[in-house]
Design a protein around this motif. Structure first.
Motif, PDB file in Angstrom:
ATOM      1  N   SER A  33     -22.898 -21.464  13.906  1.00  0.00           N
ATOM      2  CA  SER A  33     -21.725 -22.038  13.251  1.00  0.00           C
ATOM      3  C   SER A  33     -21.057 -22.955  14.252  1.00  0.00           C
ATOM      4  CB  SER A  33     -20.760 -20.945  12.805  1.00  0.00           C
ATOM      5  OG  SER A  33     -21.350 -20.202  11.754  1.00  0.00           O
ATOM      6  N   LEU A  34     -20.638 -24.115  13.774  1.00  0.00           N
ATOM      7  CA  LEU A  34     -20.186 -25.134  14.721  1.00  0.00           C
ATOM      8  C   LEU A  34     -19.396 -26.184  13.953  1.00  0.00           C
ATOM      9  CD1 LEU A  34     -20.601 -26.564  17.585  1.00  0.00           C
ATOM     10  CD2 LEU A  34     -22.650 -27.572  16.584  1.00  0.00           C
ATOM     11  N   THR A  35     -18.299 -26.654  14.522  1.00  0.00           N
ATOM     12  CA  THR A  35     -17.601 -27.786  13.904  1.00  0.00           C
ATOM     13  C   THR A  35     -17.492 -28.919  14.909  1.00  0.00           C
ATOM     14  OG1 THR A  35     -15.458 -26.916  14.554  1.00  0.00           O
ATOM     15  CG2 THR A  35     -16.217 -26.396  12.307  1.00  0.00           C
ATOM     16  N   ILE A  36     -17.543 -30.108  14.391  1.00  0.00           N
ATOM     17  CA  ILE A  36     -17.401 -31.283  15.243  1.00  0.00           C
ATOM     18  C   ILE A  36     -16.307 -32.143  14.628  1.00  0.00           C
ATOM     19  CG2 ILE A  36     -18.563 -33.295  16.212  1.00  0.00           C
ATOM     20  CD1 ILE A  36     -21.200 -31.658  15.635  1.00  0.00           C
ATOM     21  N   ALA A  37     -15.367 -32.524  15.443  1.00  0.00           N
ATOM     22  CA  ALA A  37     -14.234 -33.291  14.925  1.00  0.00           C
ATOM     23  C   ALA A  37     -14.529 -34.781  14.963  1.00  0.00           C
ATOM     24  CB  ALA A  37     -12.995 -32.990  15.750  1.00  0.00           C
ATOM     25  N   GLU A  38     -13.789 -35.513  14.200  1.00  0.00           N
ATOM     26  CA  GLU A  38     -13.927 -36.964  14.194  1.00  0.00           C
ATOM     27  C   GLU A  38     -13.682 -37.507  15.598  1.00  0.00           C
ATOM     28  OE1 GLU A  38     -11.400 -38.807  11.338  1.00  0.00           O
ATOM     29  OE2 GLU A  38     -12.627 -40.615  11.303  1.00  0.00           O
ATOM     30  N   SER A  39     -14.463 -38.494  15.998  1.00  0.00           N
ATOM     31  CA  SER A  39     -14.422 -39.139  17.317  1.00  0.00           C
ATOM     32  C   SER A  39     -14.752 -38.211  18.476  1.00  0.00           C
ATOM     33  CB  SER A  39     -13.076 -39.792  17.645  1.00  0.00           C
ATOM     34  OG  SER A  39     -12.358 -40.117  16.543  1.00  0.00           O
ATOM     35  N   GLU A  40     -15.247 -37.048  18.179  1.00  0.00           N
ATOM     36  CA  GLU A  40     -15.660 -36.155  19.263  1.00  0.00           C
ATOM     37  C   GLU A  40     -16.989 -36.649  19.836  1.00  0.00           C
ATOM     38  OE1 GLU A  40     -15.419 -32.078  18.132  1.00  0.00           O
ATOM     39  OE2 GLU A  40     -16.540 -31.364  19.866  1.00  0.00           O
ATOM     40  N   PHE A  41     -17.139 -36.501  21.143  1.00  0.00           N
ATOM     41  CA  PHE A  41     -18.400 -36.823  21.814  1.00  0.00           C
ATOM     42  C   PHE A  41     -18.910 -35.504  22.361  1.00  0.00           C
ATOM     43  CE2 PHE A  41     -20.329 -39.601  25.482  1.00  0.00           C
ATOM     44  CZ  PHE A  41     -21.590 -39.174  25.119  1.00  0.00           C
ATOM     45  N   MET A  42     -19.854 -34.927  21.628  1.00  0.00           N
ATOM     46  CA  MET A  42     -20.311 -33.600  21.988  1.00  0.00           C
ATOM     47  C   MET A  42     -21.659 -33.647  22.691  1.00  0.00           C
ATOM     48  SD  MET A  42     -21.246 -30.382  19.553  1.00  0.00           S
ATOM     49  CE  MET A  42     -19.565 -29.898  19.255  1.00  0.00           C
ATOM     50  N   ALA A  43     -21.732 -32.953  23.813  1.00  0.00           N
ATOM     51  CA  ALA A  43     -23.010 -32.827  24.503  1.00  0.00           C
ATOM     52  C   ALA A  43     -23.581 -31.456  24.178  1.00  0.00           C
ATOM     53  CB  ALA A  43     -22.824 -32.974  25.998  1.00  0.00           C
ATOM     54  N   LEU A  44     -24.860 -31.443  23.858  1.00  0.00           N
ATOM     55  CA  LEU A  44     -25.534 -30.202  23.520  1.00  0.00           C
ATOM     56  C   LEU A  44     -26.551 -29.934  24.616  1.00  0.00           C
ATOM     57  CD1 LEU A  44     -25.500 -28.148  21.213  1.00  0.00           C
ATOM     58  CD2 LEU A  44     -27.245 -29.524  20.070  1.00  0.00           C
ATOM     59  N   MET A  45     -26.338 -28.878  25.344  1.00  0.00           N
ATOM     60  CA  MET A  45     -27.221 -28.592  26.477  1.00  0.00           C
ATOM     61  C   MET A  45     -27.956 -27.287  26.236  1.00  0.00           C
ATOM     62  SD  MET A  45     -25.022 -29.807  29.762  1.00  0.00           S
ATOM     63  CE  MET A  45     -26.501 -29.949  30.765  1.00  0.00           C
ATOM     64  N   GLY A  46     -28.896 -27.026  27.129  1.00  0.00           N
ATOM     65  CA  GLY A  46     -29.638 -25.782  27.002  1.00  0.00           C
ATOM     66  C   GLY A  46     -31.042 -25.946  27.511  1.00  0.00           C
ATOM     67  N   PRO A  47     -31.667 -24.823  27.837  1.00  0.00           N
ATOM     68  CA  PRO A  47     -33.031 -24.899  28.383  1.00  0.00           C
ATOM     69  C   PRO A  47     -34.020 -25.464  27.368  1.00  0.00           C
ATOM     70  CG  PRO A  47     -32.290 -22.607  28.145  1.00  0.00           C
ATOM     71  CD  PRO A  47     -31.161 -23.453  27.729  1.00  0.00           C
ATOM     72  N   SER A  48     -35.126 -25.897  27.885  1.00  0.00           N
ATOM     73  CA  SER A  48     -36.173 -26.436  27.021  1.00  0.00           C
ATOM     74  C   SER A  48     -36.628 -25.368  26.019  1.00  0.00           C
ATOM     75  CB  SER A  48     -37.352 -26.881  27.888  1.00  0.00           C
ATOM     76  OG  SER A  48     -38.294 -27.521  27.084  1.00  0.00           O
ATOM     77  N   GLY A  49     -36.764 -25.758  24.798  1.00  0.00           N
ATOM     78  CA  GLY A  49     -37.217 -24.826  23.778  1.00  0.00           C
ATOM     79  C   GLY A  49     -36.103 -24.011  23.165  1.00  0.00           C
ATOM     80  N   SER A  50     -34.861 -24.319  23.531  1.00  0.00           N
ATOM     81  CA  SER A  50     -33.753 -23.511  23.023  1.00  0.00           C
ATOM     82  C   SER A  50     -33.361 -23.906  21.598  1.00  0.00           C
ATOM     83  CB  SER A  50     -32.549 -23.645  23.957  1.00  0.00           C
ATOM     84  OG  SER A  50     -32.202 -25.005  24.098  1.00  0.00           O
ATOM     85  N   GLY A  51     -33.879 -25.016  21.128  1.00  0.00           N
ATOM     86  CA  GLY A  51     -33.621 -25.410  19.739  1.00  0.00           C
ATOM     87  C   GLY A  51     -32.652 -26.565  19.582  1.00  0.00           C
ATOM     88  N   LYS A  52     -32.397 -27.296  20.697  1.00  0.00           N
ATOM     89  CA  LYS A  52     -31.436 -28.411  20.653  1.00  0.00           C
ATOM     90  C   LYS A  52     -31.882 -29.485  19.673  1.00  0.00           C
ATOM     91  CE  LYS A  52     -31.998 -29.365  24.990  1.00  0.00           C
ATOM     92  NZ  LYS A  52     -33.028 -28.380  25.390  1.00  0.00           N
ATOM     93  N   SER A  53     -33.128 -29.923  19.831  1.00  0.00           N
ATOM     94  CA  SER A  53     -33.632 -30.992  18.956  1.00  0.00           C
ATOM     95  C   SER A  53     -33.660 -30.529  17.512  1.00  0.00           C
ATOM     96  CB  SER A  53     -35.034 -31.417  19.382  1.00  0.00           C
ATOM     97  OG  SER A  53     -34.989 -31.983  20.662  1.00  0.00           O
ATOM     98  N   THR A  54     -34.027 -29.266  17.335  1.00  0.00           N
ATOM     99  CA  THR A  54     -34.087 -28.730  15.979  1.00  0.00           C
ATOM    100  C   THR A  54     -32.716 -28.801  15.323  1.00  0.00           C
ATOM    101  OG1 THR A  54     -35.824 -27.241  16.731  1.00  0.00           O
ATOM    102  CG2 THR A  54     -34.799 -26.733  14.625  1.00  0.00           C
ATOM    103  N   LEU A  55     -31.700 -28.398  16.057  1.00  0.00           N
ATOM    104  CA  LEU A  55     -30.337 -28.435  15.521  1.00  0.00           C
ATOM    105  C   LEU A  55     -29.917 -29.874  15.216  1.00  0.00           C
ATOM    106  CD1 LEU A  55     -27.701 -27.043  14.800  1.00  0.00           C
ATOM    107  CD2 LEU A  55     -27.045 -27.109  17.219  1.00  0.00           C
TER     108      LEU A  55
END
Ligand code: ATP
Ligand code: MG
Lengths: 236, 384
Positions: A33-55
């Protein structure tokens, strides 16, 4: 300014996704569950294979979740048909890839113009828009260059211009600096930061690079398909 | 923009694109040539007049009819004119110089065949010279004959040397008229037969009649055949068209084979082009995934691929059709004695265009299906 003060543009609820390998189900994202606000610049980090690209792909409407909802600007994209989803992507999402993915047979200018073919803009309007964004990414002197005639950094800036040209609700970038040297990476990050701060663009960027993440207004950590506790970054 | 993309993509791999274009061109050329040859085979049939009937021996064409039948046939209701014609089978110098030659009646024969155009003075000269002959323009050109030249045919069916003089050179009223035949006087043949082979004299290969009303062909045929029913040589009367058709049907099997081959060629080029398109699209699956990411839907992706296939096929088709005309001219030089008419018909041109369209379509179907159904994430690959 914190993200909670601005309207929510992306609202993700209880999102799950797993891949099937043989008869084995491999969970990739679990109850996100996650919300992103207007004009937010969010960085998504995590180890390889953690599902970043999938998300990221789910948010961009490139893939479908097993359960949960993704609302972008009030639209639940999991309800859309394939055709509707394609049309939705065309107007609401600008995607930036790690390896730029420009079409080699088109010039920088034509690559940027490409998403506008799907709009009902006139030829002249299309050209004007393309010019504007290419000026924005500082490439107005490279319009007629083909991708192979451009450096990696320049290609990524063309790709950013292409993502930007339809004025989408959301810019999504999967390791946009992953293939660039430090200086080009810096250029790209400065550009993304400016887009968010000056033009109010909402950006979600997957990255491995903590330096890149520091440019973002928010950093989220993903580990084995689960979001770790939020870390609010300090805007420099 | 779409056009730009489609052309640039089509000729991205120049060599591969050119080879495919060349392949389509060759296939279209071969298809056009084969069909034209088949058409030429039937040209004799379409040139046949509707108001002429052919009367032959009911047993087979190799059996003759008594010349005495002529008066009885003339008496049948509906018969306007009559003449006869005998396949002579003469050879000029060498068997390789094959051409059709007939013993005919002279003036009555020429009157019956207005499609042989011949100056009046030559007609007269032919009529006056019992050893004269009339040859087609194509034949005269082939052997360099001029009016007044003496030539000699060697008989195959009728033994011996048969010297004669060219008295006239005819041309065809239409292009479909065979200009590679020789006609000489039946009297000349018959007088020598009377002396040497009495049993074979006073006979003709076929009778040709002109009827007043083409619609009465069946009735007239019936009454003629009825006259000779139960006689020594029963007759079979049919329209000239049906008669020519009989000749053609002897080679029907060959024609079928040629037709089959022409369609096999199309099948091969379909497979080859489809293969090229499949490979070329598969290599670029990544790019199509990018298109899809940008929101390009099935319609646009389909037109991009179909357009690319169409560009290649159209280029090949145009080249192939353009090459068909000179190719036919060259071919005509070698086979003009067999096929007087070797023109590509509009039907064949239509078929050319249709097959090219079909090739373009079938080549695009598989890649389009693949591109439209592939999940974006999968096509982008892990590197996306
Ligand atoms: N199409 C697929 N089929 C099966 N498993 C998949 C597929 N795509 C991804 N996965 C798996 O899902 C998990 C998450 O993949 P994902 O690409 O989202 O990771 P990531 O966090 O982006 O990694 P990286 O940092 O290396 O890009 C991985 O374990 C991966 O093996
Ligand atoms: Mg990834």
């Amino acid at each position: 300014m914190t993200s909670t003060e601005r309207p929510v543009i992306v609202d993700i609820r209880r999102l799950s996704k797993s891949y099937r390998r043989g008869n084995q189900l491999i969970p990739v994202l679990e109850d996100i569950s996650l919300t992103i606000a207007e004009s937010e610049f969010m960085a998504l980090m995590g180890p390889s294979g953690s599902g970043k690209s999938t998300l990221l792909n789910l948010i961009a409407g490139l893939d479908r979740a097993d359960s949960g909802t993704i609302r972008v600007g009030g639209i639940d994209i999991s309800d859309l048909s394939e055709t509707q989803l394609a049309a939705w992507r065309a107007t609401h999402v600008g995607f930036i890839f790690q390896f730029y993915n420009l079409l080699p047979v088109l010039t920088a200018f034509e690559n940027v113009e490409l998403p506008l073919v799907l709009t009902d803009l006139s030829r002249r309007q299309r050209r004007e828009h393309a010019h504007t964004v290419l000026r924005l990414v500082n490439l107005e002197d490279r319009l007629d260059h083909y991708p192979r005639q451009l450096s990696g950094g320049q290609q990524q800036r063309v790709a950013i211009a292409r993502a930007l040209v339809t004025d989408p609700t959301l810019l999504v970038a999967d390791e946009p600096t992953g293939d660039l040297d430090r200086i080009s990476a810096e250029d790209v990050l400065v550009l993304l930061e400016r887009l968010s701060r000056d033009l109010g663009k909402t950006i979600i960027m997957v990255t491995h690079d903590p330096r890149a993440a520091r440019r973002a207004s928010t950093i989220k950590h993903l580990d084995k398909g689960v979001l770790a506790n939020d870390v609010e970054a300090v805007v420099p | 923009m779409m056009w730009k993309l489609l052309f640039r993509n089509a000729f991205r791999h120049k060599l591969r694109a050119l080879l495919t274009v060349f392949g389509v061109a060759v296939a279209v050329l071969a298809f056009g040539l084969l069909r034209t040859v088949v058409d030429a085979w039937y040209a004799g049939v379409s040139a046949a007049a509707a108001n002429r009937l052919i009367i032959r021996n009911a047993i087979s064409l190799t059996f003759f009819l008594p010349i005495a039948y002529m008066e009885k046939i003339r008496a049948v209701d509906g018969v306007k004119a009559i003449s006869h014609m005998t396949w002579f089978g003469g050879v000029y110098i060498d068997r390789k110089n094959f051409f059709a030659n007939f013993a005919v009646e002279g003036k009555p024969f020429l009157d019956l065949y207005p499609e042989f155009i011949l100056p009046e003075d030559q007609k007269d000269a032919f009529g006056k010279d019992r050893r004269g002959c009339v040859v087609g323009r194509g034949l005269a050109r082939r052997f360099g004959w001029k009016v007044g030249d003496s030539i000699t045919l060697q008989g195959t069916i009728f033994r011996g040397d048969w010297p004669m003089t060219v008295r006239g050179i005819y041309s065809g009223r239409e292009r479909t008229v065979d200009e590679n035949q020789l006609f000489f006087h039946w009297d000349y043949l018959n007088e020598r037969l009377k002396a040497a082979a009495q049993r074979r004299a006073n006979q003709a290969g076929i009778f040709i009649i002109e009827i007043a009303d083409p619609h009465a062909a069946a009735a007239v045929s019936g009454s003629i055949d009825a006259v000779f029913k139960n006689s020594l040589a029963e007759t079979l009367t049919e329209t000239e068209r049906a008669f020519q058709m009989g000749f053609v049907s002897m080679s029907e099997a060959i024609l079928m084979a040629i037709r089959l081959v022409s369609f096999l060629i199309i099948g091969i080029i379909m497979a080859v082009t489809a293969n090229t398109m499949i490979m070329s699209v598969r290599e670029r699956m990544h790019e199509f995934a990018v298109f899809k990411t940008l929101g390009y839907g099935a319609g646009r992706l389909g037109s991009l691929i179909l357009g690319e296939s169409a560009v290649i096929c159209a280029a090949g088709g145009a080249l192939g059709i353009a090459a068909t005309f000179p190719a036919l001219r060259i071919l005509a030089r070698y086979v003009s004695n067999v096929f007087p008419v070797l023109d590509i018909t509009s039907t064949t041109l239509c078929y050319d265009v249709l097959t090219v369209a079909a090739v373009a379509l079938t080549a695009a179907v598989f890649p389009i299906r693949r591109v439209v159904t592939v999940p974006i994430v999968e096509a982008l690959g892990r590197a996306g």
